[in-house]
Design an enzyme around this catalytic site. Structure first.
Site, short mmCIF file in Angstrom:
data_model
loop_
_atom_site.label_atom_id
_atom_site.label_comp_id
_atom_site.label_asym_id
_atom_site.label_seq_id
_atom_site.Cartn_x
_atom_site.Cartn_y
_atom_site.Cartn_z
N ASP A 1 -4.57 -1.00 -1.93
CA ASP A 1 -6.03 -0.66 -1.36
C ASP A 1 -6.30 0.13 -2.38
OD1 ASP A 1 -6.42 -1.01 1.37
OD2 ASP A 1 -6.93 1.28 1.69
N CYS B 1 -2.71 -2.95 7.64
CA CYS B 1 -2.15 -3.92 6.53
C CYS B 1 -0.76 -4.54 6.45
CB CYS B 1 -2.01 -2.33 5.02
SG CYS B 1 -4.00 -2.58 5.07
N LYS C 1 -6.55 -4.74 -4.09
CA LYS C 1 -7.18 -5.88 -2.11
C LYS C 1 -8.02 -4.44 -1.28
CE LYS C 1 -3.80 -4.31 1.37
NZ LYS C 1 -4.87 -3.31 1.92
N ASP D 1 0.26 -1.29 -0.13
CA ASP D 1 0.35 -0.14 0.13
C ASP D 1 0.74 0.97 -0.29
OD1 ASP D 1 -1.70 -1.81 0.25
OD2 ASP D 1 -3.09 -1.25 2.39
N HIS E 1 -10.27 7.00 0.96
CA HIS E 1 -9.24 7.05 0.55
C HIS E 1 -9.59 5.63 -0.47
CE1 HIS E 1 -9.27 4.25 3.50
NE2 HIS E 1 -8.68 3.39 3.08
#
Ligand code: VGL
Ligand code: ZN
Length: 211
Positions: free
Chosen positions: A52, A157, A112, A14, A87
């Site tokens: 993300d 994460c 993801k 991420d 976000h």
């Protein structure tokens, strides 16, 4: 252990603008990581990058729950969920990888958190703890048994990804100085406790490469 060994992979989590200073869910000093992660990357033949990648109106957004504010918690059908500012919306600038990330040999970019109704901190299993992303199969089918995790955010994460990697049977290390944390309500300390308890190794980049 030679990192270029085909059984080792670097997971870069991420590294997106929304998690950088100035982004929607900024992680302090996240923007200092690309040079180090790039150097680490040159030592691995197997590099996997995650993003993300939420649809607008995602269930993890406080804006999807009237009366709730970012960083509050809510109970969803799959359990407790921290609510975040909007976000990493699919296709937005904030969802793009930092332009200084230079990992041209990375073979997989795994997105993801795409399911509108389920969050996914982990790159392996969504927050319902049931829906698989397919990463376990990808790694195992390629003969990878050891993963090194770096990126953002260490206490969300990165931590969930490392724990799930361990649970899926991978030898797992988190490269601490190649990560930065959000660190809210003791989340960083809890993340380390949980990661160490399930057998995740804690290491520094200098254990792998010359500083
Ligand atoms: C993350 C909160 C929400 C992360 C993603 O990348 O750590 N944290 N979505
Ligand atoms: Zn998210």
């Amino acid at each position: 252990m030679p990192l270029s060994a085909p059984n080792c992979a670097l997971l870069v989590i991420d590294m997106q603008y929304d998690f950088m200073p100035g982004g929607a869910l900024a992680v302090a000093d996240g923007d200092t990581l690309p040079p180090l992660i790039n150097r680490l990357g040159t030592h691995f033949t197997q590099v996997i990058v995650t993003q993300d990648w939420h649809p607008a109106g995602h269930i993890s957004f406080a804006s999807s729950h009237p009366g709730y504010k970012p960083f509050e918690s809510i109970t969803l059908p799959y359990g407790p969920q921290t609510l975040w500012p909007d976000h990493c919306i699919q296709g937005s600038h904030g969802a793009r990888l930092h332009e200084d990330l230079d990992l041209p040999h990375a073979q997989l970019i795994l997105r993801k958190g795409c399911n509108a109704h389920i969050d996914s901190y982990s790159a392996f299993l969504e927050a319902d703890r049931t829906t698989a992303t397919g990463l376990t199969g990808y790694l195992k089918e390629r003969g990878i048994d050891t993963v090194f995790v770096a990126g953002l955010a260490l206490d969300f994460c990165v931590s969930w990804t490392a724990q799930d990697a361990r649970k899926a049977g991978f030898t797992t290390y988190v490269i601490e100085d190649a990560c930065r944390a959000i660190d809210m309500n003791g989340s960083l300390e809890n993340a380390w406790k949980t990661m160490l308890a399930c057998g995740v190794g804690r290491m520094q980049s200098e254990d792998l490469i010359v500083p």
